[in-house]
Enzyme design. Structure first.
Site, mmCIF file in Angstrom:
data_model
loop_
_atom_site.group_PDB
_atom_site.id
_atom_site.type_symbol
_atom_site.label_atom_id
_atom_site.label_comp_id
_atom_site.label_asym_id
_atom_site.label_seq_id
_atom_site.Cartn_x
_atom_site.Cartn_y
_atom_site.Cartn_z
ATOM 1 N N SER A 1 -3.162 -9.613 -18.557
ATOM 2 C CA SER A 1 -3.967 -10.595 -19.274
ATOM 3 C C SER A 1 -3.292 -11.959 -19.365
ATOM 4 O O SER A 1 -3.755 -12.831 -20.110
ATOM 5 C CB SER A 1 -4.267 -10.086 -20.694
ATOM 6 O OG SER A 1 -5.012 -8.903 -20.669
ATOM 7 N N HIS B 1 2.563 -4.432 -25.188
ATOM 8 C CA HIS B 1 1.204 -4.073 -24.786
ATOM 9 C C HIS B 1 0.621 -3.014 -25.719
ATOM 10 O O HIS B 1 -0.468 -2.490 -25.458
ATOM 11 C CB HIS B 1 1.194 -3.470 -23.368
ATOM 12 C CG HIS B 1 1.461 -4.444 -22.273
ATOM 13 N ND1 HIS B 1 0.936 -5.709 -22.225
ATOM 14 C CD2 HIS B 1 2.188 -4.302 -21.121
ATOM 15 C CE1 HIS B 1 1.334 -6.317 -21.104
ATOM 16 N NE2 HIS B 1 2.097 -5.491 -20.434
ATOM 17 N N ARG C 1 -8.172 -11.725 -22.092
ATOM 18 C CA ARG C 1 -8.651 -12.229 -20.808
ATOM 19 C C ARG C 1 -9.925 -11.480 -20.441
ATOM 20 O O ARG C 1 -10.114 -10.322 -20.845
ATOM 21 C CB ARG C 1 -7.578 -12.011 -19.726
ATOM 22 C CG ARG C 1 -7.901 -12.617 -18.365
ATOM 23 C CD ARG C 1 -6.824 -12.265 -17.357
ATOM 24 N NE ARG C 1 -7.013 -12.966 -16.093
ATOM 25 C CZ ARG C 1 -6.268 -12.769 -15.002
ATOM 26 N NH1 ARG C 1 -5.270 -11.883 -15.028
ATOM 27 N NH2 ARG C 1 -6.499 -13.443 -13.897
ATOM 28 N N TYR D 1 -6.933 -16.346 -21.964
ATOM 29 C CA TYR D 1 -6.419 -16.799 -20.669
ATOM 30 C C TYR D 1 -7.277 -17.949 -20.149
ATOM 31 O O TYR D 1 -6.768 -18.918 -19.572
ATOM 32 C CB TYR D 1 -6.451 -15.613 -19.702
ATOM 33 C CG TYR D 1 -5.839 -15.871 -18.351
ATOM 34 C CD1 TYR D 1 -4.501 -15.564 -18.103
ATOM 35 C CD2 TYR D 1 -6.604 -16.387 -17.303
ATOM 36 C CE1 TYR D 1 -3.939 -15.770 -16.846
ATOM 37 C CE2 TYR D 1 -6.049 -16.599 -16.056
ATOM 38 C CZ TYR D 1 -4.710 -16.295 -15.830
ATOM 39 O OH TYR D 1 -4.164 -16.510 -14.588
ATOM 40 N N SER E 1 5.604 -24.397 -16.848
ATOM 41 C CA SER E 1 4.910 -23.128 -17.071
ATOM 42 C C SER E 1 3.701 -22.985 -16.153
ATOM 43 O O SER E 1 2.921 -22.043 -16.291
ATOM 44 C CB SER E 1 4.462 -23.014 -18.531
ATOM 45 O OG SER E 1 3.519 -24.022 -18.857
ATOM 46 N N ARG F 1 -0.198 -13.108 -8.746
ATOM 47 C CA ARG F 1 -0.981 -12.995 -7.509
ATOM 48 C C ARG F 1 -1.803 -14.243 -7.226
ATOM 49 O O ARG F 1 -1.636 -14.895 -6.198
ATOM 50 C CB ARG F 1 -1.887 -11.759 -7.591
ATOM 51 C CG ARG F 1 -2.579 -11.401 -6.279
ATOM 52 C CD ARG F 1 -3.356 -10.098 -6.437
ATOM 53 N NE ARG F 1 -4.438 -10.236 -7.394
ATOM 54 C CZ ARG F 1 -5.687 -10.565 -7.069
ATOM 55 N NH1 ARG F 1 -6.007 -10.801 -5.800
ATOM 56 N NH2 ARG F 1 -6.621 -10.675 -7.997
ATOM 57 N N LYS F 2 -2.713 -14.602 -8.133
ATOM 58 C CA LYS F 2 -3.562 -15.777 -7.929
ATOM 59 C C LYS F 2 -3.550 -16.734 -9.108
ATOM 60 O O LYS F 2 -3.603 -17.946 -8.927
ATOM 61 C CB LYS F 2 -5.007 -15.340 -7.655
ATOM 62 C CG LYS F 2 -5.255 -14.755 -6.279
ATOM 63 C CD LYS F 2 -6.746 -14.530 -6.057
ATOM 64 C CE LYS F 2 -7.049 -14.030 -4.659
ATOM 65 N NZ LYS F 2 -8.511 -13.827 -4.453
ATOM 66 N N GLY F 3 -3.534 -16.200 -10.317
ATOM 67 C CA GLY F 3 -3.545 -17.059 -11.500
ATOM 68 C C GLY F 3 -4.830 -17.841 -11.666
ATOM 69 O O GLY F 3 -4.802 -19.016 -12.022
#
Length: 308
Positions: free
Chosen positions: A45, A99, A121, A207, A241, A270-272
């Site tokens: 997330s 978590h 998210r 997110y 960041s 991975r992609k964000g």
């Protein structure tokens, strides 16, 4: 070889670094201090992004800390044996990652003044990100396909169902499957922690809002934590960041864990992006998920979910 899972109070955890004994100790006797800051998420997330951002806020944008100490040491995972022991040794205000669902969280938190940031998210993106993450991890049973992981995710707990012996849920594809989603149901995790939303020491972020207006979100975190940044310090936090900066920071990305915990082609970052689920869900899966979301989250204010 992939890892196995352990069960604690009906929730699955990777067996590596997690055990019922440690989880019970954390739940019953770990002491959360008033000055602690807790960073809580359901897996995939935006956890690392949140931790990196808060670390940079603490250092006023100075990158020495984030580039010299692994992210799991800066904000240890309280539910792991390693993280729990490390946190016991830390003095002063501690950053603590987790978590854990609410029922397994350290009981001491609920009597403390410690501040918690809960990052949510879009669960559709959580599902897709989780599929690619667990496919490359050696920590749990790997999903064989996105269809299988979709079934696991919406079941949200560890069990096997048999087509002949059990009436299948309406949202299941009908395949026999041993559900292997760790940390439980996204729906339960989110619903339960949302019960804290009116507490002064509890901040909900998404997110999506971090992506859409990162500056305002960082300013909101600063206000919540009573931290003041000068304009140039805030600019440094935003710059360092960013997704690209984090990918290039070996203390925050995956390279230190490759080989033992992840395949060589594994990616922590991975992609964000937001909305990637649209590239992977079928029309039928999207309809199933929408209906399930409405059923599970109907009694919560819908403005809590900015992706809708």
């Amino acid at each position: 070889m992939t890892g196995t899972v352990v069960s604690f109070e009906g929730i699955l955890f990777p067996s590596l670094h997690y055990s019922p004994e440690i989880l019970r100790e954390v739940q019953e006797s770990f002491i959360i201090k008033d000055e602690d800051v807790l960073l809580l998420t359901f897996p995939k997330s935006g956890t690392s992004w949140l931790v990196e951002t808060v670390c940079l806020i603490y250092s006023k944008g100075d990158t020495k800390w984030i580039q010299s100490e692994p992210i799991w040491d800066r904000s240890p995972w309280v539910e792991t044996k390693y993280g729990c022991e490390l946190l016991k040794e830390k003095e002063g205000p501690r950053l603590i990652s987790s978590h854990l669902p609410i029922q397994l969280f350290p009981k001491s938190f609920f009597k403390s003044k410690a501040k918690m940031i809960y990052l949510i998210r879009n669960p559709r993106d959580v599902l897709v990100s989780g599929y690619f993450f667990w496919r490359s991890a050696k920590l749990v049973k790997r999903p064989q396909s996105l269809e299988q992981y979709f079934d696991w995710f919406i079941q949200g707990k560890g069990y096997s169902f048999r087509k002949r012996a059990t009436r299948l849920p309406w949202w299941s594809s009908g395949s026999e499957s041993a559900c292997q989603v760790v940390f439980g149901s996204w729906f339960n995790h989110t619903r339960d922690w949302m019960s804290m939303r009116d507490k002064e020491n509890f901040l909900i972020l998404s997110y999506e809002e971090m992506k859409w207006d990162t500056r305002s979100t960082v300013e909101k975190i600063c206000q919540f934590l009573s931290k003041k940044l000068e304009p140039e310090e805030l600019d440094s936090v935003l710059r360092n960041s960013s997704f690209q900066a984090m990918k290039e920071n070996n203390m925050s990305n995956l390279p230190l864990l490759k080989g033992r915990y992840f395949e060589e082609n594994g990616q922590l970052l991975r992609k964000g992006v937001t909305g990637d689920w649209k590239n992977y869900f079928t029309v039928a899966q999207a309809e199933i998920f929408d209906k399930l979301f409405q059923e599970k989250m109907a009694d919560l204010p819908q403005d809590l979910f900015p992706w809708k």
